[in-house]
Design a protein around this motif. Structure first.
Motif, PDB file in Angstrom:
ATOM      1  N   LYS A  67       0.821  -1.215   0.000  1.00  0.00           N
ATOM      2  CA  LYS A  67       0.000   0.000   0.000  1.00  0.00           C
ATOM      3  C   LYS A  67       0.855   1.265   0.000  1.00  0.00           C
ATOM      4  O   LYS A  67       0.528   2.247  -0.676  1.00  0.00           O
ATOM      5  CB  LYS A  67      -0.943  -0.003   1.208  1.00  0.00           C
ATOM      6  CG  LYS A  67      -2.109  -0.970   1.076  1.00  0.00           C
ATOM      7  CD  LYS A  67      -3.009  -0.888   2.300  1.00  0.00           C
ATOM      8  CE  LYS A  67      -4.247  -1.763   2.133  1.00  0.00           C
ATOM      9  NZ  LYS A  67      -5.130  -1.717   3.327  1.00  0.00           N
ATOM     10  N   GLN A  88      -7.690 -15.899  -1.126  1.00  0.00           N
ATOM     11  CA  GLN A  88      -8.026 -14.674  -0.421  1.00  0.00           C
ATOM     12  C   GLN A  88      -6.814 -13.759  -0.284  1.00  0.00           C
ATOM     13  O   GLN A  88      -6.939 -12.535  -0.339  1.00  0.00           O
ATOM     14  CB  GLN A  88      -8.596 -15.001   0.966  1.00  0.00           C
ATOM     15  CG  GLN A  88      -9.035 -13.796   1.766  1.00  0.00           C
ATOM     16  CD  GLN A  88     -10.119 -12.969   1.088  1.00  0.00           C
ATOM     17  OE1 GLN A  88     -10.178 -11.752   1.283  1.00  0.00           O
ATOM     18  NE2 GLN A  88     -10.960 -13.616   0.310  1.00  0.00           N
ATOM     19  N   VAL A  91      -6.432 -11.981  -3.524  1.00  0.00           N
ATOM     20  CA  VAL A  91      -7.480 -10.960  -3.656  1.00  0.00           C
ATOM     21  C   VAL A  91      -7.119  -9.719  -2.840  1.00  0.00           C
ATOM     22  O   VAL A  91      -7.259  -8.583  -3.311  1.00  0.00           O
ATOM     23  CB  VAL A  91      -8.849 -11.518  -3.210  1.00  0.00           C
ATOM     24  CG1 VAL A  91      -9.880 -10.403  -3.101  1.00  0.00           C
ATOM     25  CG2 VAL A  91      -9.322 -12.580  -4.205  1.00  0.00           C
ATOM     26  N   ARG A  92      -6.632  -9.914  -1.620  1.00  0.00           N
ATOM     27  CA  ARG A  92      -6.247  -8.785  -0.780  1.00  0.00           C
ATOM     28  C   ARG A  92      -5.094  -8.003  -1.428  1.00  0.00           C
ATOM     29  O   ARG A  92      -5.065  -6.770  -1.370  1.00  0.00           O
ATOM     30  CB  ARG A  92      -5.831  -9.271   0.610  1.00  0.00           C
ATOM     31  CG  ARG A  92      -6.993  -9.797   1.449  1.00  0.00           C
ATOM     32  CD  ARG A  92      -6.497 -10.345   2.783  1.00  0.00           C
ATOM     33  NE  ARG A  92      -7.575 -10.980   3.532  1.00  0.00           N
ATOM     34  CZ  ARG A  92      -8.383 -10.355   4.377  1.00  0.00           C
ATOM     35  NH1 ARG A  92      -8.221  -9.066   4.591  1.00  0.00           N
ATOM     36  NH2 ARG A  92      -9.329 -11.005   5.025  1.00  0.00           N
ATOM     37  N   SER A  93      -4.158  -8.710  -2.020  1.00  0.00           N
ATOM     38  CA  SER A  93      -3.027  -8.046  -2.673  1.00  0.00           C
ATOM     39  C   SER A  93      -3.482  -7.219  -3.867  1.00  0.00           C
ATOM     40  O   SER A  93      -3.050  -6.076  -4.049  1.00  0.00           O
ATOM     41  CB  SER A  93      -1.995  -9.086  -3.136  1.00  0.00           C
ATOM     42  OG  SER A  93      -1.492  -9.828  -2.047  1.00  0.00           O
ATOM     43  N   LEU A  94      -4.363  -7.789  -4.668  1.00  0.00           N
ATOM     44  CA  LEU A  94      -4.859  -7.075  -5.851  1.00  0.00           C
ATOM     45  C   LEU A  94      -5.682  -5.856  -5.445  1.00  0.00           C
ATOM     46  O   LEU A  94      -5.586  -4.793  -6.054  1.00  0.00           O
ATOM     47  CB  LEU A  94      -5.682  -8.018  -6.724  1.00  0.00           C
ATOM     48  CG  LEU A  94      -4.905  -9.201  -7.325  1.00  0.00           C
ATOM     49  CD1 LEU A  94      -5.846 -10.147  -8.047  1.00  0.00           C
ATOM     50  CD2 LEU A  94      -3.816  -8.721  -8.270  1.00  0.00           C
ATOM     51  N   LYS A  95      -6.471  -5.991  -4.381  1.00  0.00           N
ATOM     52  CA  LYS A  95      -7.258  -4.856  -3.898  1.00  0.00           C
ATOM     53  C   LYS A  95      -6.354  -3.739  -3.370  1.00  0.00           C
ATOM     54  O   LYS A  95      -6.706  -2.558  -3.427  1.00  0.00           O
ATOM     55  CB  LYS A  95      -8.220  -5.312  -2.794  1.00  0.00           C
ATOM     56  CG  LYS A  95      -9.438  -6.065  -3.305  1.00  0.00           C
ATOM     57  CD  LYS A  95     -10.378  -6.395  -2.159  1.00  0.00           C
ATOM     58  CE  LYS A  95     -11.648  -7.080  -2.665  1.00  0.00           C
ATOM     59  NZ  LYS A  95     -12.583  -7.419  -1.551  1.00  0.00           N
ATOM     60  N   ALA A  96      -5.190  -4.124  -2.861  1.00  0.00           N
ATOM     61  CA  ALA A  96      -4.252  -3.141  -2.316  1.00  0.00           C
ATOM     62  C   ALA A  96      -3.433  -2.462  -3.415  1.00  0.00           C
ATOM     63  O   ALA A  96      -2.649  -1.563  -3.124  1.00  0.00           O
ATOM     64  CB  ALA A  96      -3.324  -3.801  -1.307  1.00  0.00           C
ATOM     65  N   ASP A 151      -7.362  -6.280   6.452  1.00  0.00           N
ATOM     66  CA  ASP A 151      -6.009  -6.669   6.053  1.00  0.00           C
ATOM     67  C   ASP A 151      -5.098  -6.818   7.265  1.00  0.00           C
ATOM     68  O   ASP A 151      -4.332  -7.775   7.371  1.00  0.00           O
ATOM     69  CB  ASP A 151      -5.416  -5.641   5.087  1.00  0.00           C
ATOM     70  CG  ASP A 151      -6.090  -5.673   3.724  1.00  0.00           C
ATOM     71  OD1 ASP A 151      -6.647  -6.729   3.363  1.00  0.00           O
ATOM     72  OD2 ASP A 151      -6.065  -4.646   3.026  1.00  0.00           O
TER      73      ASP A 151
END
Length: 217
Positions: A67, A88, A91-96, A151
């Motif tokens: 981030k 998951q 997904v968290r990495s891509l959202k960040a 996160d």
């Protein structure tokens, strides 16, 4: 020429990635970092076409590091390199802000393709991660409890599951013991756990730590 920054704390792995990329005339590894603070410093020092980032390094790491990199260099494509196949985490990495997510066990086969794709403005996800995600979506399964954590809570959850104490987690994440304790309380409430043993059993069942109690990256 695609100028690449590789950030990973394992020298052997960095050397292996450089060997693979040395065969590509349109790519050059122009920088390396072996910890989160060094990685951030190199991001600030120069402009890169692609950053290959290990999510588990000494110093600042994980979603927090990603981030911060994206906040300072929003146009820099970051390709996450991880041992973790659990969808998951991807997904968290891509959202960040990550542009791609590559599992280390498929890096030798997919690295070049992944770098070219994210350098061109696309997105890349390892086949193993994509398959896990597709299976869950196809089954229309109810989201497992750990996917509902923030996160930071997810990061603390995995460290607790790996056997780390509150003080050690605070030192690693550069947070106070009180803050980590608050996160742990919220995790236990959200996931309806009574003891840390319940948490560890859950993590094992869902493949979030290995049989030796180590968190999968």
């Amino acid at each position: 020429m695609i100028r690449i920054l590789i950030a990973d704390d394992h020298t052997i792995l960095r050397d292996g990635l450089k060997q693979i990329l040395s065969e590509c005339p349109d790519m050059t590894v122009a920088g390396e970092a072996d910890n989160g603070f060094d990685a951030l410093a190199k991001v600030r020092e120069q402009d890169w076409d692609v950053m290959v980032l290990d999510m588990a390094m000494p110093g600042k790491s994980g979603i927090d590091l990603l981030k911060q990199i994206k906040s300072e260099k929003p146009k820099l494509p970051v390709l996450i390199l991880s041992m973790q196949k659990e969808d998951q985490y991807a997904v968290r990495s891509l959202k960040a802000g990550a542009a791609g997510y590559l599992c280390k066990d498929s890096a030798s086969a997919d690295l070049v393709q992944a770098i070219r794709k994210v350098a061109g403005g696309g997105m890349f996800i390892s086949a193993a991660v994509a398959e896990n995600l597709a299976l869950r979506l196809t089954a229309n399964a109810e989201a497992p409890p750990h996917t509902l954590l923030t996160d930071r809570e997810y990061e603390v959850f995995r460290l607790i599951a790996s056997g780390m104490g509150i003080t050690a987690i605070g030192e690693q994440l550069h947070l106070s013991v009180k803050t980590i304790s608050t996160h742990k309380t919220r995790i236990m409430q959200k996931m309806n756990f009574t003891t840390s043993t319940d948490l560890i059993r859950y993590a094992l069942r869902h493949g979030l730590i290995d049989d030796n109690g180590q968190a999968t990256e």
